[in-house]
Design an enzyme around this catalytic site. Structure first.
Site, PDB file in Angstrom:
ATOM      1  N   ARG A 103       0.887  -1.182   0.000  1.00 52.33           N
ATOM      2  CA  ARG A 103       0.000   0.000   0.000  1.00 52.33           C
ATOM      3  C   ARG A 103       0.908   1.209   0.000  1.00 52.33           C
ATOM      4  O   ARG A 103       1.683   1.416   0.940  1.00 52.33           O
ATOM      5  CB  ARG A 103      -0.913  -0.017   1.228  1.00 52.33           C
ATOM      6  N   HIS A 130      -7.254   1.365  -6.546  1.00 54.39           N
ATOM      7  CA  HIS A 130      -7.478   0.403  -5.453  1.00 54.39           C
ATOM      8  C   HIS A 130      -8.181  -0.829  -6.044  1.00 54.39           C
ATOM      9  O   HIS A 130      -9.375  -1.044  -5.821  1.00 54.39           O
ATOM     10  CB  HIS A 130      -8.343   1.085  -4.385  1.00 54.39           C
ATOM     11  N   CYS A 262     -16.476   2.003   0.443  1.00 56.09           N
ATOM     12  CA  CYS A 262     -15.334   1.100   0.651  1.00 56.09           C
ATOM     13  C   CYS A 262     -14.908   1.059   2.112  1.00 56.09           C
ATOM     14  O   CYS A 262     -14.232   0.128   2.526  1.00 56.09           O
ATOM     15  CB  CYS A 262     -14.181   1.522  -0.239  1.00 56.09           C
ATOM     16  N   ARG A 290     -13.783  -8.379   0.721  1.00 54.56           N
ATOM     17  CA  ARG A 290     -12.343  -8.163   0.534  1.00 54.56           C
ATOM     18  C   ARG A 290     -11.613  -9.473   0.806  1.00 54.56           C
ATOM     19  O   ARG A 290     -10.703  -9.868   0.080  1.00 54.56           O
ATOM     20  CB  ARG A 290     -11.831  -7.060   1.479  1.00 54.56           C
TER      21      ARG A 290
HETATM   22  N1   CP Z   1     -11.357  -0.115   2.153  1.00 58.39           N
HETATM   23  C1   CP Z   1     -10.088  -0.228   2.594  1.00 58.39           C
HETATM   24  O1   CP Z   1      -9.144  -0.434   1.817  1.00 58.39           O
HETATM   25  O2   CP Z   1      -9.974  -0.142   3.936  1.00 58.39           O
HETATM   26  P1   CP Z   1      -8.598  -0.019   4.755  1.00 58.39           P
HETATM   27  O3   CP Z   1      -7.991   1.306   4.403  1.00 58.39           O
HETATM   28  O4   CP Z   1      -8.994  -0.111   6.199  1.00 58.39           O
HETATM   29  O5   CP Z   1      -7.704  -1.146   4.344  1.00 58.39           O
HETATM   30  N1  NVA Z   2      -9.717   7.002  -1.073  1.00 57.02           N
HETATM   31  C1  NVA Z   2      -9.377   6.469   0.223  1.00 57.02           C
HETATM   32  C2  NVA Z   2      -9.672   5.008   0.273  1.00 57.02           C
HETATM   33  C3  NVA Z   2      -9.438   4.352   1.604  1.00 57.02           C
HETATM   34  C4  NVA Z   2      -9.698   2.891   1.568  1.00 57.02           C
HETATM   35  C5  NVA Z   2      -7.919   6.744   0.523  1.00 57.02           C
HETATM   36  O1  NVA Z   2      -7.085   6.609  -0.383  1.00 57.02           O
HETATM   37  O2  NVA Z   2      -7.610   7.107   1.659  1.00 57.02           O
END
Ligand code: CP
Ligand code: NVA
Length: 304
Positions: A103, A130, A262, A290
């Site tokens: 990430r 994502h 999400c 997920r």
């Molecule tokens: N939706 C999602 O990716 O959640 P997190 O940021 O908690 O992993």
């Molecule tokens: N758009 C958000 C998604 C979190 C899952 C971010 O990047 O923080």
């Protein structure tokens, strides 16, 4: 299929296979079965940002399949590209583990890992997209709405990483993606062009939420302030104030339209508590999926 970096890079066949495998493995695990195909395999999980769902669901998915996850927070390795470049991290980790999930802030960090690693690289969210979220969303939508072809997602809010992956996934599955975002925060032309090149007429972008929800099967939103944009939070709250999913907006959507997010959800901002907790909301099925999608992804990428 070696890596999973963006839905844009995947063929419809690959995505359909992943979806079918997600459904099959979900059924197996729900009935108490197990598939230990990743026994003896290790996944390293590099995080530059916070996470609940992604971190936990990958951890559980890897363990479920008999493998071992290793969680690495930014400070543990001195930061990707800070203590040493991504290309060196990729080559070192390739000697130890069978897969790398990351990430990141910059999407280029992922492509750089992918260019130099001998093992699969999985995008667990970048500023650009994502994809794991979008595939879990598609799994959720097919469970609740049936055949995906022709279904319409109305997305209200920021033209961000989540919106971009949804645009690509809708193009791949012959769905429609109608986004209402304020000027200056809309999806970029290249994303729209790419999605519409995959399937003509996939993306429709406007600044009017009422316009997009009127014939929607799904009404979707995400935070107004993504990770890394915290300094812009107050300005964004002002810009996005009319882009909230609330009962007034849902009254303009078909009565059976599902509500998706999400997560994490900031109630009172992009969504009201009332709508998030309403019978139309499928946000926790979405979060659960997920896990089911990622089990399939890990099996496909990491098993022999
Ligand atoms: N939706 C999602 O990716 O959640 P997190 O940021 O908690 O992993
Ligand atoms: N758009 C958000 C998604 C979190 C899952 C971010 O990047 O923080």
């Amino acid at each position: 299929m070696k890596n999973f970096l963006s839905i844009r890079d995947c063929s419809v066949q690959e995505l359909e296979e992943l979806l079918a495998l997600s459904i099959e493995l979900k059924k197996l695990y729900k009935s108490g079965g197990r598939d230990l195909c990743l026994s003896g395999k290790t996944l390293v999980m590099l995080f530059e940002k916070a996470s609940l769902r992604t971190r936990m669901s990958f951890n559980v998915a890897m363990t479920d399949l008999g493998g071992s996850p290793i969680y690495v927070k930014p400070d543990d390795i001195g930061g990707i590209g800070k203590r040493e470049p991504a290309k060196d991290i990729a080559r070192v980790l390739s000697r130890y583990v069978h897969g790398i999930m990351a990430r990141t802030f910059e999407h280029e960090t992922l492509t750089s890992l992918a260019d130099f690693a001998d093992v699969p690289i999985i995008n667990a969210l970048s500023d650009y997209c994502h994809p794991c979220q979008a595939m879990a969303d598609i799994l959720t939508i097919t469970e609740h709405c049936g055949d995906l072809k022709g279904l319409k997602i109305a997305y209200i809010g920021d033209g961000n990483n989540v919106a971009r992956s949804l645009a690509f996934v809708c193009a791949r599955f012959a769905m429609k993606f109608a986004i209402a975002a304020p000027e200056g925060y809309q999806l970029d032309d290249e994303t729209i062009q790419t999605a519409n090149d995959i399937a003509a007429g996939t993306v429709d972008q406007t600044s009017d939420p009422a316009h997009v929800v009127k014939d929607a099967d799904v009404v979707y939103t995400d935070t107004w302030t993504s990770m890394g944009q915290e300094d812009e939070k107050q300005q964004r709250i002002a810009v996005f104030k009319d882009y909230q999913i609330n009962s007034e907006l849902m009254a303009k959507a078909p009565g059976n339209a599902k509500v998706m997010h999400c997560l994490p959800a900031y109630r009172g901002f992009e969504i009201t508590d009332e709508v998030a907790e309403s019978p139309n909301s499928i946000i926790f099925d979405q979060a659960e999926n997920r896990l089911h999608f990622q089990r399939a992804l890990l099996k496909k990428l990491l098993s022999d």
